[in-house]
Design an enzyme around this catalytic site. Sequence first.
Site, PDB file in Angstrom:
ATOM      1  N   GLU A 183      -5.555  -8.159   0.087  1.00 15.12           N
ATOM      2  CA  GLU A 183      -6.342  -7.870   1.289  1.00 15.12           C
ATOM      3  C   GLU A 183      -7.743  -7.504   0.861  1.00 15.12           C
ATOM      4  O   GLU A 183      -7.933  -6.769  -0.125  1.00 15.12           O
ATOM      5  CB  GLU A 183      -5.760  -6.700   2.084  1.00 15.12           C
ATOM      6  CG  GLU A 183      -4.498  -6.974   2.851  1.00 15.12           C
ATOM      7  CD  GLU A 183      -4.047  -5.750   3.655  1.00 15.12           C
ATOM      8  OE1 GLU A 183      -4.913  -4.928   4.044  1.00 15.12           O
ATOM      9  OE2 GLU A 183      -2.829  -5.627   3.887  1.00 15.12           O
ATOM     10  N   GLU A 195       0.815  -1.224   0.000  1.00 10.50           N
ATOM     11  CA  GLU A 195       0.000   0.000   0.000  1.00 10.50           C
ATOM     12  C   GLU A 195       0.846   1.271   0.000  1.00 10.50           C
ATOM     13  O   GLU A 195       0.450   2.300   0.545  1.00 10.50           O
ATOM     14  CB  GLU A 195      -0.972  -0.004   1.186  1.00 10.50           C
ATOM     15  CG  GLU A 195      -1.957  -1.162   1.160  1.00 10.50           C
ATOM     16  CD  GLU A 195      -2.890  -1.180   2.364  1.00 10.50           C
ATOM     17  OE1 GLU A 195      -2.864  -0.225   3.166  1.00 10.50           O
ATOM     18  OE2 GLU A 195      -3.658  -2.152   2.506  1.00 10.50           O
TER      19      GLU A 195
END
Length: 502
Positions: free
Chosen positions: A434, A342
């Site tokens: 995720e 991320e």
Amino acid sequence: MNASRARLVLILIVVLISAALMYVLLTQRGEFRINQSIAEVRLEAEDGILSGNANVEHDESSTSKAEGYSGRGYVAIRNEGTITLTHHASRAGLYEAILGYNAANGPKNTFLTVNGVNTAEVTLKHDVAEGYQGFEEISIGNVFLHEGENTIVVNKGWGWFNLDYIILRPSTVKDGDHRVEKNLSNPNASREARALMNYLVDTYGKGIISGQTELINAAWIYSKTGKFPAILGLDMMDYSPTRVENGTKGKAVDEALEWGAKNGIVTIHWHWNAPKDLINHSEHPWWRGFYADATTYDFAYALANPDSEDYRVLIRDIDVISEQLKRLRDAKIPVLWRPLHEADGGWFWWGAKGPEPYKKLYRLLYDRMTNHHGLNNLIWVWNSEEPDWYPGDDVVDILSTDYYAPPGDYNPLSVKYEHLVQLRDDTKMVALAENGPIPDPDLLQAYRANWLYFVTWTGDYIQDGISNTPEHLQKVYGSDYVITRDKLPDNLYSYGLPDPTA
């Protein structure tokens, strides 16, 4: 009929027969879609049913000063409201949806709801020259239309954007095989890593591999569904030196050893507490040290100054984690390794300096772990959708993204899948590293969103009964399309390899 004319007729017949045979062949291979001949359609936003304070604007009434619209005007969505359009499709199938929009107030997120199924969010960016107030286009990915009447809702999202139209055109998504080869970026990859890669490539597009973070959650899923996820997600966070000095004790490797011994697949990420310079006060305690706002550590400076203390502690941390990962290497357990995740969001320190320092750090991490420490059991999973952040094919094996849909929203996230596939021209597998709600397996197949795997996040995302309802979990883990641990081959870590003793 003279001889030359007869030969011409014969050639024409041969050409027509060859073309017909080629069409049949390509259709069977999925190169042509059944709805390819259908022309695209444009739905004008001002023809829809408006709610809230969404309203039609044009030259005489405009307050947003958008220029160059089509039709009678465009719809301005501000802090609330929706646009509902209907479309009669002559055939059922996948259609690409393209928005004609204006986002002069800056980037705004929105999404569609098509026949009750949400798309993933897209960001409406203002990419044209400064001062331009016209309309731009963005694909929101594929949507599935039924034969006959279809309802399309443009949702507010962040609001404060203008919509001129939606174009629906037959999807160009292809059925059949992907272009991924059974090769890893590391030429010295271990036998077990190569075997796992073989299995992943063979599985890609034929089913989705189930995954769950934390061993306690995997056990909970088994208690509710009678199935274990195939992949266990774990975090190296508590091995970070600046956490260990505050008393943490990592357990991820022990759990990975246990899971791997049971023929499960292991994926590991690392919430890397900054190597130094933690702020460590009540608002930013030491245990939040992986966030950019909880440290003043400047890794870009460290990379530019290899003789500095900042660089030394950077390498120290990589070495500490590498020593732990060697325990899995020595146990012959391959790892789907997803470091520096991320980054493009900017909330973690390793993404706070932009794409160029990030890519340097990623490549340093790859080189140190692979060439210095000999961690040949790692399969490298890159985690972003932004091409500017891509560190290179030579250090990436799998592409991935993280996405948390609203609770109970099981849409297939096809726009994100398609974006990642296109990013490397379908030469890398694409995974959902995720997630909150798990995409519906029926929708995944209908939308041809061939995610390699999903890994549901911990806590309420799996156990609150809202993000993933009990009924949905039963559907997912009972689906023939979803690969659970019991469906993995017994020879997972020698899959597709010759017998070394033969």
